[in-house]
Design a protein around this motif. Structure first.
Motif, short mmCIF file in Angstrom:
data_model
loop_
_atom_site.label_atom_id
_atom_site.label_comp_id
_atom_site.label_asym_id
_atom_site.label_seq_id
_atom_site.Cartn_x
_atom_site.Cartn_y
_atom_site.Cartn_z
N ASP A 39 -6.94 -2.46 0.44
CA ASP A 39 -6.73 -1.01 0.34
C ASP A 39 -5.76 -0.61 -0.77
O ASP A 39 -5.22 0.49 -0.79
N TYR A 40 -5.52 -1.48 -1.73
CA TYR A 40 -4.79 -1.12 -2.95
C TYR A 40 -5.32 -2.01 -4.06
O TYR A 40 -5.92 -3.07 -3.82
N PRO A 52 5.00 2.46 -8.66
CA PRO A 52 3.72 3.19 -8.59
C PRO A 52 3.21 3.58 -9.96
O PRO A 52 3.99 3.86 -10.87
N LYS A 60 0.83 -1.20 0.00
CA LYS A 60 0.00 0.00 0.00
C LYS A 60 0.87 1.25 0.00
O LYS A 60 0.58 2.23 -0.71
N ASP A 87 -3.14 0.63 -9.38
CA ASP A 87 -2.22 1.44 -8.58
C ASP A 87 -0.76 1.23 -8.93
O ASP A 87 0.11 1.90 -8.37
N ALA A 101 2.14 1.89 -3.41
CA ALA A 101 1.10 2.40 -4.30
C ALA A 101 0.95 3.91 -4.16
O ALA A 101 0.64 4.60 -5.14
N GLY A 102 1.19 4.43 -2.97
CA GLY A 102 1.02 5.86 -2.73
C GLY A 102 2.29 6.67 -2.86
O GLY A 102 2.28 7.88 -2.65
#
Length: 335
Positions: free
Chosen positions: A106-107, A268, A75, A112, A78-79
């Motif tokens: 949550d991904y 990402p 996660k 993502d 991904a961010g």
């Protein structure tokens, strides 16, 4: 003339605005990269990630620094900023099985990330104790169907081995449609016995506390070679050179059966295409006909080194497949 000079200046400025990003991509990387490995240090996934970090660092001329995390690392990746300086180890657990088990993850592995290259895949092994009366996969299937509940297997919940066993059970089940439209099915009646990890599961098998298990090749092969366990089949499409006398499930009567663990490298979403292309190229340079490739093959791994478009399509298919297996098996997400 003044108009012409002004036009030239505008054109030069306009061209420079596009040249700067291009120049930045050509000179990438200008600083160390980081590779997030969403697993503790010391495991097989960590070792594969560190090998990729080492090889890519040498090819890129900048170190690739490993950052071990828990499952939240995917996660976090991904961010991260899509600037080419954050990479993440992707794999069957975090990028396929997790989606099958948790619809609210949550991904999103397909939205993502940009998936750069699959490094390798490795089979699981279906094994029994040396003293087991089961000498082949066919013995297991016939016994399981004739005596539902008699045979047991060590089950590490939601692991690759667990899902491989569920896929095997679904594959060997036979159904016949009756005259009234009903379907009579004969299933492989195995009973799962829960264990917390591969090590206690293997110990239980060696002590004859369970009838069988499916787990990673690297964990099983030494026990098979030492005579403590017997391998009935491997879950790859073909035999593995580490256990050359052991047939694949596909070869043993179930064509096309394949359930492997795999890892690769991703970044990402939004990472510049030129950076992705360079990483794709350097993965090929690092693992095609090199000592690093030989090192992986000596462990029984199949080196893939795929292109970005192929790795992305592969992950999409893996998510779909394991979702089907989990749904049919009724497996719930671990607490």
């Amino acid at each position: 003339m003044q108009f012409l000079n002004a036009a030239v200046c505008v054109l030069a400025a306009f061209s420079a605005s596009f040249a700067l990003p291009a120049l930045a991509q050509e000179t990438w990387p200008t600083k160390p990269l980081r590779l997030i490995i969403p697993f503790p240090a010391g495991g097989s996934s960590d070792q594969l990630g560190r090998l990729m970090a080492k090889e890519l660092g040498q090819k890129l001329g900048q170190p690739v620094q490993v950052e071990n995390t828990d499952s939240k690392g995917t996660k976090a990746a991904a961010g991260a900023a899509p600037d080419g300086y954050t990479l993440v180890l992707s794999g069957v657990g975090t990028n396929a099985i997790s989606h099958a088990l948790n619809p609210n993850l949550d991904y999103d592995s397909l939205k993502d990330f940009v998936h750069i290259s699959q490094l390798s895949e490795g089979p699981n092994v279906l094994a029994v104790a040396t003293a087991s009366p089961l000498k082949s996969l066919q013995d297991l299937v016939e016994t399981g169907k004739a005596n539902p509940g008699k045979l047991t297997y060590a089950q590490v919940h939601a692991s690759s081995g667990h899902l491989s066993m569920e896929l095997l059970k679904q594959t060997v089940s036979t159904c016949v449609s009756g005259s009234t439209g009903t379907r009579n099915c004969t299933t492989l009646g195995l009973t799962g016995v829960p264990y917390t990890g591969a090590k206690p599961a293997l110990e239980a098998l060696a002590d004859n506390k369970v009838s069988m298990l499916i787990t990673n090749l690297d964990a099983v092969a030494p026990l098979v070679r030492s005579g403590k366990l017997r391998a009935l089949a491997v879950t790859s499409l073909f035999r593995n050179p580490q256990l050359p006398d052991v047939p694949s499930i596909s070869e043993a009567g179930y064509p096309g059966f394949k359930a492997v663990s795999w890892v690769g490298i991703s970044a990402p979403k939004g990472t510049p295409p030129a950076v992705v292309a360079r990483l794709e190229k350097e993965m090929e340079n690092a693992f095609k006909a090199t000592e690093a490739r030989k090192q992986l093959e000596a462990q029984g791994l199949v080196v893939v080194v795929s292109r970005s478009v192929d790795y992305t399509d592969f992950i999409r298919k893996e998510i779909e497949r394991w979702r089907r297996v989990v749904k049919v098996a009724g497996i719930q997400s671990p607490a």
